[in-house]
Design a protein around this motif. Structure first.
Motif, mmCIF file in Angstrom:
data_model
loop_
_atom_site.group_PDB
_atom_site.id
_atom_site.type_symbol
_atom_site.label_atom_id
_atom_site.label_comp_id
_atom_site.label_asym_id
_atom_site.label_seq_id
_atom_site.Cartn_x
_atom_site.Cartn_y
_atom_site.Cartn_z
ATOM 1 N N CYS A 236 40.220 -113.224 -17.862
ATOM 2 C CA CYS A 236 40.894 -113.039 -19.146
ATOM 3 C C CYS A 236 42.149 -112.193 -18.929
ATOM 4 O O CYS A 236 43.185 -112.431 -19.551
ATOM 5 N N ILE A 237 42.020 -111.207 -18.057
ATOM 6 C CA ILE A 237 43.142 -110.364 -17.657
ATOM 7 C C ILE A 237 43.443 -110.634 -16.188
ATOM 8 O O ILE A 237 42.562 -110.578 -15.340
ATOM 9 N N GLU A 238 44.707 -110.940 -15.909
ATOM 10 C CA GLU A 238 45.117 -111.207 -14.528
ATOM 11 C C GLU A 238 45.310 -109.918 -13.762
ATOM 12 O O GLU A 238 44.892 -109.800 -12.603
ATOM 13 N N HIS A 239 45.953 -108.944 -14.403
ATOM 14 C CA HIS A 239 46.195 -107.655 -13.758
ATOM 15 C C HIS A 239 46.360 -106.605 -14.843
ATOM 16 O O HIS A 239 46.954 -106.873 -15.890
ATOM 17 N N ALA A 240 45.825 -105.415 -14.597
ATOM 18 C CA ALA A 240 45.940 -104.306 -15.549
ATOM 19 C C ALA A 240 46.750 -103.181 -14.921
ATOM 20 O O ALA A 240 46.479 -102.763 -13.789
ATOM 21 N N PHE A 241 47.729 -102.701 -15.675
ATOM 22 C CA PHE A 241 48.562 -101.572 -15.257
ATOM 23 C C PHE A 241 48.196 -100.399 -16.171
ATOM 24 O O PHE A 241 48.500 -100.406 -17.361
ATOM 25 N N LEU A 242 47.548 -99.400 -15.606
ATOM 26 C CA LEU A 242 46.976 -98.316 -16.405
ATOM 27 C C LEU A 242 47.668 -96.995 -16.080
ATOM 28 O O LEU A 242 47.654 -96.547 -14.932
ATOM 29 N N ASP A 243 48.246 -96.384 -17.106
ATOM 30 C CA ASP A 243 48.961 -95.123 -16.916
ATOM 31 C C ASP A 243 48.282 -93.962 -17.630
ATOM 32 O O ASP A 243 48.578 -92.803 -17.335
ATOM 33 N N VAL A 244 47.392 -94.258 -18.585
ATOM 34 C CA VAL A 244 46.735 -93.215 -19.373
ATOM 35 C C VAL A 244 45.231 -93.422 -19.345
ATOM 36 O O VAL A 244 44.747 -94.554 -19.334
ATOM 37 N N PHE A 245 44.506 -92.307 -19.350
ATOM 38 C CA PHE A 245 43.060 -92.355 -19.199
ATOM 39 C C PHE A 245 42.420 -91.294 -20.088
ATOM 40 O O PHE A 245 43.063 -90.307 -20.460
ATOM 41 N N ILE A 246 41.147 -91.504 -20.411
ATOM 42 C CA ILE A 246 40.447 -90.563 -21.279
ATOM 43 C C ILE A 246 40.385 -89.193 -20.622
ATOM 44 O O ILE A 246 40.640 -88.162 -21.256
ATOM 45 N N LYS A 247 40.086 -89.179 -19.339
ATOM 46 C CA LYS A 247 40.063 -87.926 -18.582
ATOM 47 C C LYS A 247 41.020 -88.063 -17.414
ATOM 48 O O LYS A 247 40.922 -89.012 -16.633
ATOM 49 N N GLU A 248 41.930 -87.107 -17.307
ATOM 50 C CA GLU A 248 42.927 -87.142 -16.244
ATOM 51 C C GLU A 248 42.878 -85.862 -15.416
ATOM 52 O O GLU A 248 42.795 -84.786 -15.990
ATOM 53 N N ASP A 258 39.983 -98.857 -6.383
ATOM 54 C CA ASP A 258 39.893 -99.891 -5.353
ATOM 55 C C ASP A 258 39.970 -101.308 -5.888
ATOM 56 O O ASP A 258 39.851 -102.261 -5.113
ATOM 57 N N HIS A 259 40.140 -101.454 -7.190
ATOM 58 C CA HIS A 259 40.162 -102.808 -7.756
ATOM 59 C C HIS A 259 41.492 -103.484 -7.411
ATOM 60 O O HIS A 259 42.560 -102.936 -7.689
ATOM 61 N N PRO A 260 41.441 -104.670 -6.817
ATOM 62 C CA PRO A 260 42.693 -105.330 -6.394
ATOM 63 C C PRO A 260 43.599 -105.744 -7.552
ATOM 64 O O PRO A 260 44.803 -105.954 -7.339
ATOM 65 N N ASN A 261 43.047 -105.845 -8.748
ATOM 66 C CA ASN A 261 43.836 -106.296 -9.888
ATOM 67 C C ASN A 261 44.067 -105.191 -10.914
ATOM 68 O O ASN A 261 44.286 -105.470 -12.098
ATOM 69 N N ILE A 262 44.016 -103.951 -10.448
ATOM 70 C CA ILE A 262 44.338 -102.805 -11.295
ATOM 71 C C ILE A 262 45.352 -101.931 -10.569
ATOM 72 O O ILE A 262 45.181 -101.604 -9.392
ATOM 73 N N THR A 263 46.404 -101.573 -11.269
ATOM 74 C CA THR A 263 47.382 -100.618 -10.766
ATOM 75 C C THR A 263 47.236 -99.334 -11.564
ATOM 76 O O THR A 263 47.296 -99.353 -12.797
ATOM 77 N N VAL A 264 47.014 -98.226 -10.861
ATOM 78 C CA VAL A 264 46.846 -96.916 -11.490
ATOM 79 C C VAL A 264 48.093 -96.077 -11.247
ATOM 80 O O VAL A 264 48.560 -95.947 -10.107
ATOM 81 N N THR A 265 48.644 -95.531 -12.321
ATOM 82 C CA THR A 265 49.731 -94.561 -12.195
ATOM 83 C C THR A 265 49.333 -93.285 -12.940
ATOM 84 O O THR A 265 48.607 -93.348 -13.937
ATOM 85 N N PRO A 266 49.758 -92.115 -12.461
ATOM 86 C CA PRO A 266 49.271 -90.828 -12.977
ATOM 87 C C PRO A 266 50.005 -90.309 -14.218
ATOM 88 O O PRO A 266 50.587 -89.232 -14.195
ATOM 89 N N HIS A 267 49.959 -91.079 -15.310
ATOM 90 C CA HIS A 267 50.545 -90.686 -16.596
ATOM 91 C C HIS A 267 52.030 -90.345 -16.423
ATOM 92 O O HIS A 267 52.480 -89.256 -16.781
ATOM 93 N N VAL A 268 52.754 -91.323 -15.904
ATOM 94 C CA VAL A 268 54.177 -91.106 -15.630
ATOM 95 C C VAL A 268 55.077 -92.122 -16.327
ATOM 96 O O VAL A 268 56.297 -92.102 -16.142
ATOM 97 N N ALA A 269 54.507 -93.014 -17.134
ATOM 98 C CA ALA A 269 55.314 -94.064 -17.762
ATOM 99 C C ALA A 269 56.441 -93.462 -18.589
ATOM 100 O O ALA A 269 57.556 -93.987 -18.609
#
Length: 304
Positions: A236-248, A258-269
């Motif tokens: 349903c989702i090809e790739h997720a780009f995540l910049d914000v999280f409940i706990k950081e 480690d998920h190949p289809n998730i990009t994590v950035t440290p709240h820098v958008a």
């Protein structure tokens, strides 16, 4: 004389900006018991709230004020936040990753490292559809930017009513989210953290996507972790780009790393540049002095 307390990781920068601005009837204090105005990063302020007996107004240096909207915390003061300065940065983040993804930039870097020449097929952005959750200043700015590239924009908000001078082709109510997501090539959440937006992107809603890209640049609470993993597993989702999280920061055990289809950035958008935040504080201070309504007021009940 107004007494200002600064609680920010950029305190020295703000002190310098205040000195240059020469704001009338404003004195800096390091004593919370004296301050009636606070310029603060919300997380830094929480532990000091009960030490401010004369508090009247807090100017947040962030757009997000989640840390201050807990019902257990005092609300007997006026709270304003930062708006209107993050649209450009969010647009750069979303478009940067979107173009990189569709134009296979990472693949070409890998090929270059291996001295391998091979052209990869790619689509154009022209005619793609972006669903933007949240039609406020950030969502509307993003819509205006991507419209110039021929991307169709679909807004989703709590009223279903388009904003003034709407850049959206169509606007849906939050309850119509599944209908909107069925149309999406790209999904961007710019939502604040409220009871109505908590886990709005979940297994049920995300199952309506059809290999869409997903960006979360609003608040981590809008996205349900298990729902996202299900959506990725079922294409349903090809790739997720995540910049914000409940706990950081996120835990070392998070499946996101480690998920190949998730990009994590440290709240820098979109970070708060002190110079821009100070412009809003200075304008609000002048309004405060003159008895006018402050800009960007926060409704504690709504959470934004």
């Amino acid at each position: 004389m107004n007494k200002l307390l600064i609680l920010s990781n950029q305190e020295q920068t703000y002190l310098s900006l205040i000195a240059q601005a020469e704001l009338n009837n404003l004195e800096i204090t390091n004593n919370p018991a004296q301050a009636n105005i606070v310029l603060a990063d919300p997380p830094r302020l929480v532990e000091h709230l009960d030490t401010l007996p004369h508090l009247q107004w807090v100017q947040s240096t962030f757009a997000g004020i989640d840390a201050l909207t807990d019902p257990k915390l005092r609300r007997d003061y006026q709270l304003t936040n930062i708006k209107g300065i993050f649209g450009q940065l969010i647009a750069e983040y979303v478009l940067g990753y979107t173009i990189s993804h569709y134009r296979n930039f990472d693949q070409y870097r890998h090929q270059q490292n291996n001295k391998h020449w091979e052209q990869q097929p790619y689509p154009t952005l022209l005619g793609k559809r972006m669903v933007i959750l949240g039609t406020g200043s950030i969502g509307s700015y993003l819509a205006n930017v991507v419209n110039t590239l021929g991307i169709q924009t679909i807004g989703v908000n709590r009223t279903g009513i388009p904003p003034v001078d709407s850049p959206f082709d169509v606007t849906f109510h939050n309850s119509e989210l599944p209908r909107a997501l069925e149309m999406a090539d790209i999904v961007v959440s710019t939502l604040p953290n409220t009871k109505d937006t908590n886990s709005i992107l979940n297994k049920k809603s995300l199952s309506h996507c059809k290999q869409a890209l997903l960006f979360n640049v609003g608040r981590g609470e809008a996205l349900d972790v298990d729902g996202l993993l299900y959506a990725l597993q079922n294409d349903c989702i090809e790739h997720a780009f995540l910049d914000v999280f409940i706990k950081e920061p996120i835990s070392q055990q998070s499946p996101f790393w480690d998920h190949p289809n998730i990009t994590v950035t440290p709240h820098v958008a979109a970070v708060s540049f002190p110079e821009q935040a100070f412009e809003i504080f200075a304008e609000n201070y002048q309004r405060w002095q003159q008895g006018f309504a402050l800009i960007n007021p926060i409704d504690f009940e709504k959470g934004y």
